[in-house]
Design a protein around this motif. Structure first.
Motif, PDB file in Angstrom:
ATOM      1  N   ILE A 147     -26.943  98.855  97.169  1.00 26.74           N
ATOM      2  CA  ILE A 147     -25.578  99.342  97.022  1.00 26.74           C
ATOM      3  C   ILE A 147     -25.650 100.859  96.868  1.00 26.74           C
ATOM      4  N   PHE A 161     -16.712  94.953 103.256  1.00 24.84           N
ATOM      5  CA  PHE A 161     -17.980  95.651 103.130  1.00 24.84           C
ATOM      6  C   PHE A 161     -18.079  96.725 104.208  1.00 24.84           C
ATOM      7  N   SER A 213     -13.612  99.040  99.369  1.00 26.58           N
ATOM      8  CA  SER A 213     -14.689  98.333 100.052  1.00 26.58           C
ATOM      9  C   SER A 213     -16.006  98.596  99.331  1.00 26.58           C
ATOM     10  N   ILE A 214     -16.994  97.777  99.650  1.00 23.74           N
ATOM     11  CA  ILE A 214     -18.323  97.883  99.045  1.00 23.74           C
ATOM     12  C   ILE A 214     -19.239  98.579 100.042  1.00 23.74           C
ATOM     13  N   SER A 218     -19.695 103.150  96.169  1.00 23.56           N
ATOM     14  CA  SER A 218     -19.814 102.014  95.248  1.00 23.56           C
ATOM     15  C   SER A 218     -20.797 102.321  94.129  1.00 23.56           C
ATOM     16  N   TRP A 262     -21.141  92.344  95.021  1.00 15.77           N
ATOM     17  CA  TRP A 262     -22.472  92.950  95.041  1.00 15.77           C
ATOM     18  C   TRP A 262     -23.549  91.879  95.229  1.00 15.77           C
ATOM     19  N   HIS A 311     -20.162 102.896  90.027  1.00 18.28           N
ATOM     20  CA  HIS A 311     -20.992 102.212  89.038  1.00 18.28           C
ATOM     21  C   HIS A 311     -21.544 103.185  88.004  1.00 18.28           C
TER      22      HIS A 311
END
Length: 269
Positions: free
Chosen positions: A92, A131, A110-111, A96, A80, A100
């Motif tokens: 973000i 990403f 993946s982000i 993702s 991040w 969180h």
């Protein structure tokens, strides 16, 4: 490869550069911190990388190698923070952000990064971290929260804002099935966040969201009468797919949304 020894001067310079624990080091950072030209700073960073003290993320960008590491082949300590440094302005979002905020127990590999940049490669892999980059206008930067990752301020969409992004593009949830689960989680576990949905949809102006949201609420959460009515009052002309990635099976005329054949029968608002 173990890090090679440094001269006293080089060690002092590297210590000064790392003092604030930046997530990613660039030639611009080094030039500013060390009072040298951009080219000289770039050469110094490259030398530290060859010596094993820094690991190259991509051209001109490096991350520190932990002192205890026996190799420079390291994974990113915090993807991040690296995303914020590499793709700013960004936040973000998507799956993702949903992870969180506890909206899903699904693990994504993946982000998801929402950025104003238009990169050629939208799925870069940086030091073993993948990403997924999605381009958005700066006007979309609403409903964001700031979280600290180490010494880096990272912006992340709040729970309701995350759902609105997903309703606008179900791919950001990993598909409609994940989106349905996350919407249920938001409504049941975070009702104060759910109350923000209409406000965010209005600010972003993505009218297809009302169609998808209204259909899903009427089908799965008929007790959400007030929000269902808001969706009904804001239906726009034209049609949208419930999930653009899936073939349309039939038209739910009440909500002007094309629904995959595998979904439940049409409902009336």
């Amino acid at each position: 490869m173990k890090p090679a020894g440094l001269s006293a001067t080089s060690r002092e310079q590297l210590s000064k550069l790392l003092r604030d624990s930046p997530s990613v080091l660039t030639a611009g950072d080094a030039a500013s911190a060390l009072g040298m030209t951009h080219n000289a700073a770039a050469r110094r960073l490259a030398a530290w990388s060859r010596a094993g003290w820094l690991a190259r993320v991509r051209r001109g960008a490096y991350v520190p190698v932990p002192i205890e590491s026996a190799s420079t082949d390291i994974a990113l300590e915090d993807p991040w923070a690296v995303a914020t440094a590499m793709f700013t302005p960004c936040y973000i979002g998507g799956w993702s952000a949903a992870e969180h905020w506890g909206l899903t127990e699904q693990i994504f590999r993946s982000i998801c990064v929402m950025t104003t940049k238009r990169p050629r490669n939208r799925q870069p892999v940086l030091r073993k971290a993948r990403f997924e980059l999605h381009t958005v206008p700066v006007s979309n930067f609403v409903g964001l929260k700031t979280v600290w990752r180490g010494g880096t301020r990272v912006q992340v969409s709040d729970p309701a804002r995350t759902l609105v992004d997903m309703l606008a593009d179900p791919a950001l949830a990993g598909g409609i099935r994940h989106l349905v689960e996350m919407l249920t989680s938001l409504l049941h576990d975070q009702p104060k966040e759910a109350a923000k949905l209409d406000g965010y949809v209005g600010k972003l102006g993505v009218r297809s969201v009302y169609k998808r949201l209204g259909f899903l609420l009427q089908r799965d959460h008929p007790d959400q009468t007030a929000l269902i009515e808001v969706c009904r009052q804001n239906l726009s002309a034209g049609y949208a797919k419930l999930d653009p990635a899936l073939p349309a099976g039939r038209l739910a005329t009440a909500w002007r949304v094309w629904v995959p054949a595998t979904e439940a029968p049409e409902v009336q608002p």
